[in-house]
Motif scaffolding. Structure first.
Motif, PDB file in Angstrom:
ATOM      1  N   TYR A  35      -1.155   4.398   6.673  1.00 33.99           N
ATOM      2  CA  TYR A  35       0.119   3.756   7.007  1.00 33.99           C
ATOM      3  C   TYR A  35       0.548   2.776   5.914  1.00 33.99           C
ATOM      4  O   TYR A  35       1.744   2.661   5.603  1.00 33.99           O
ATOM      5  N   LEU A  36      -0.414   2.062   5.325  1.00 33.31           N
ATOM      6  CA  LEU A  36      -0.078   1.176   4.209  1.00 33.31           C
ATOM      7  C   LEU A  36       0.498   1.984   3.048  1.00 33.31           C
ATOM      8  O   LEU A  36       1.477   1.565   2.405  1.00 33.31           O
ATOM      9  N   ASP A  37      -0.092   3.139   2.800  1.00 33.17           N
ATOM     10  CA  ASP A  37       0.399   3.996   1.718  1.00 33.17           C
ATOM     11  C   ASP A  37       1.807   4.520   2.037  1.00 33.17           C
ATOM     12  O   ASP A  37       2.680   4.570   1.157  1.00 33.17           O
ATOM     13  N   LYS A  41       5.114   3.785  -0.254  1.00 33.02           N
ATOM     14  CA  LYS A  41       5.963   4.864  -0.772  1.00 33.02           C
ATOM     15  C   LYS A  41       7.403   4.703  -0.299  1.00 33.02           C
ATOM     16  O   LYS A  41       8.347   5.006  -1.045  1.00 33.02           O
ATOM     17  N   TYR A  42       7.585   4.226   0.924  1.00 33.19           N
ATOM     18  CA  TYR A  42       8.934   3.955   1.427  1.00 33.19           C
ATOM     19  C   TYR A  42       9.617   2.886   0.568  1.00 33.19           C
ATOM     20  O   TYR A  42      10.797   3.026   0.211  1.00 33.19           O
ATOM     21  N   SER A 279       2.052 -11.954   8.691  1.00 33.46           N
ATOM     22  CA  SER A 279       1.219 -11.286   7.691  1.00 33.46           C
ATOM     23  C   SER A 279       1.909 -10.067   7.079  1.00 33.46           C
ATOM     24  O   SER A 279       2.228  -9.099   7.781  1.00 33.46           O
ATOM     25  N   PRO A 280       2.154 -10.083   5.763  1.00 37.78           N
ATOM     26  CA  PRO A 280       2.780  -8.912   5.124  1.00 37.78           C
ATOM     27  C   PRO A 280       1.952  -7.639   5.268  1.00 37.78           C
ATOM     28  O   PRO A 280       2.518  -6.547   5.413  1.00 37.78           O
ATOM     29  N   LEU A 281       0.632  -7.761   5.230  1.00 30.30           N
ATOM     30  CA  LEU A 281      -0.201  -6.567   5.385  1.00 30.30           C
ATOM     31  C   LEU A 281      -0.083  -5.988   6.789  1.00 30.30           C
ATOM     32  O   LEU A 281      -0.027  -4.767   6.969  1.00 30.30           O
ATOM     33  N   GLY A 287       5.031  -1.089   9.596  1.00 28.33           N
ATOM     34  CA  GLY A 287       6.131  -0.440   8.893  1.00 28.33           C
ATOM     35  C   GLY A 287       5.791   0.991   8.524  1.00 28.33           C
ATOM     36  O   GLY A 287       6.639   1.890   8.625  1.00 28.33           O
ATOM     37  N   GLY A 288       4.553   1.226   8.091  1.00 28.55           N
ATOM     38  CA  GLY A 288       4.133   2.581   7.759  1.00 28.55           C
ATOM     39  C   GLY A 288       4.138   3.500   8.957  1.00 28.55           C
ATOM     40  O   GLY A 288       4.503   4.684   8.854  1.00 28.55           O
TER      41      GLY A 288
END
Length: 407
Positions: A35-37, A41-42, A279-281, A287-288
């Motif tokens: 999901y982070l990836d 990419k988004y 937390s951005p992470l 978000g992912g």
């Protein structure tokens, strides 16, 4: 909560209907990396950011109002028909922070009073206590908060020389009662909010989890006068460990200089003095997930919706099977969510809960916990979200043994 945790620790083999937490589904930590990836990419593909800029968004302090606000706006539009500007959204540390921010922004002094459904989720009454905000209970009926009862509560507050400022409500499958408001009642409540000059804090953690598949428009979707501040969370729909929620506050605020901003900007100012930013992470993980499922939580939650529906149906069936011939015990039939209320012919207090856990191996939550004053003394809340179907039937069987022995 401390007492419940202590009893649960003392009797770990008891079937527990007490926690209101999501099902403890198997979770592969490597999924988070995916999901982070997807989010990175988004940012590169759709936002045109460089890898260095993406790294800064994920690993540096972030925008106070949040960085996934555009994705949240797309999601509430897709799932709930709520059309708002991304700038009216503040991404929070769970819905709980959204409550605190909204209360701190709206309530000016000791004359302002918060109206709450009674019974009520303890998180909002606890937040009000922390901020020294007076609370006025509004009795909840079989169809949730009644507009006439809200009007009567507002009149009581004004008669005492104070001002009713806002109402907290969970229109869909409320915690703890499981009740839901029909659309007509929602429209009446919004009309009352306008008449009484009230803001409505709409909390919607369970709206996706309908037992019947039916959907009722949210207050925010129906609201034509911007009286509603919408509190959302990804705890039940994505995963609670991220601790990501959001507040939609699109009300205009006129400053001392005559300039107009959004209430969301005021919430952001308060947030900058408390948690600084979410937390951005954690935002990136959520978000992912949103990006992967086209900003549609209903698509993401198809399996969870099925699972929770199955468990609520199983709980209702078990109650009919084990208590159907007991005229002294009754319960409501929610249209969805995690909770329902059982009425008993005796006081269901902490002493009774201890005996239930010790002698019969079943845990529940006293409904008296959820009342600002007296109330719920002979009622218990059962939550089915955390249990397997077989455990639900066994737990209700144990509950029947307890009620027989306790009378």
């Amino acid at each position: 909560m401390n007492f419940l945790n202590e009893v649960t620790a003392r009797f770990p083999d008891a079937v527990s209907f007490a926690p209101g937490r999501p099902y403890d589904e198997p979770f592969d930590p490597s999924v988070v990396a995916g999901y982070l990836d997807a989010y990175a990419k988004y940012l590169e593909r759709d936002r045109g950011l460089s890898q260095r800029q993406v790294g800064g968004l994920l690993f540096q302090y972030g925008r106070t109002k949040g960085q996934i606000h555009e994705l949240v706006a797309a999601t509430v539009a897709n799932d709930e028909g709520i059309e708002v500007s991304p700038e009216s959204i503040v991404v929070t540390v769970g819905a709980q922070e959204g409550m605190l921010l909204a209360l701190r922004a709206l309530f000016r002094d000791s004359a302002d009073v918060l109206l709450v459904a009674s019974p009520c989720y303890v998180g909002i009454t606890g937040a009000a206590r922390l901020l020294d905000i007076a609370v006025e209970p509004v009795p909840e009926g079989p169809s949730g908060v009644d507009a006439a009862a809200v009007g009567a509560a507002a009149a009581r507050v004004r008669a005492s020389g104070r001002r009713p400022r806002a109402l907290y409500a969970v229109p869909d499958f409320a915690n703890p009662s499981g009740t839901s408001m029909p659309e007509g009642a929602r429209r009446e409540l919004l009309a009352t909010a306008v008449e009484e000059d009230l803001y409505v804090l709409e909390d919607n953690p369970y709206g996706l989890f309908s037992r019947t598949g039916a959907r009722t428009p949210t207050l925010k979707q129906l609201d034509e006068h911007r009286r509603t501040i919408y509190l959302g969370s990804f705890a039940k729909t994505c995963f609670p460990g991220a601790r990501v929620g959001y507040a939609i506050a699109d009300q205009p605020v006129v400053g001392p200089d005559g300039g107009v901003t959004l209430l969301a900007d005021q919430l952001s100012k308060i947030k900058s003095m408390t948690t600084v930013n979410t937390s951005p992470l954690a935002q990136a993980a959520i978000g992912g997930m949103l990006v992967t499922y086209g900003c549609r939580l209903r698509a993401l939650n198809e399996e969870r919706i099925r699972r929770y529906r199955e468990r609520l149906v199983a709980l209702l069936a078990a109650l009919r099977r084990h208590f159907g011939d007991d005229g002294a015990v009754s319960w409501n039939v929610p249209d969805g969510g995690f909770f329902l209320v059982v009425s008993l012919p005796f006081v269901a207090d902490e002493a009774a809960l201890t005996r239930s856990a010790r002698d019969h191996g079943v845990l529940w939550t006293p409904m008296s916990y959820f009342y600002a004053g007296a109330g719920g003394e002979r009622q218990i809340r059962l939550s089915c979200s955390y249990l397997e179907v077989a455990e639900i039937d066994d737990g209700v069987r144990r509950l029947r043994e307890f009620t027989r022995a306790h009378r």
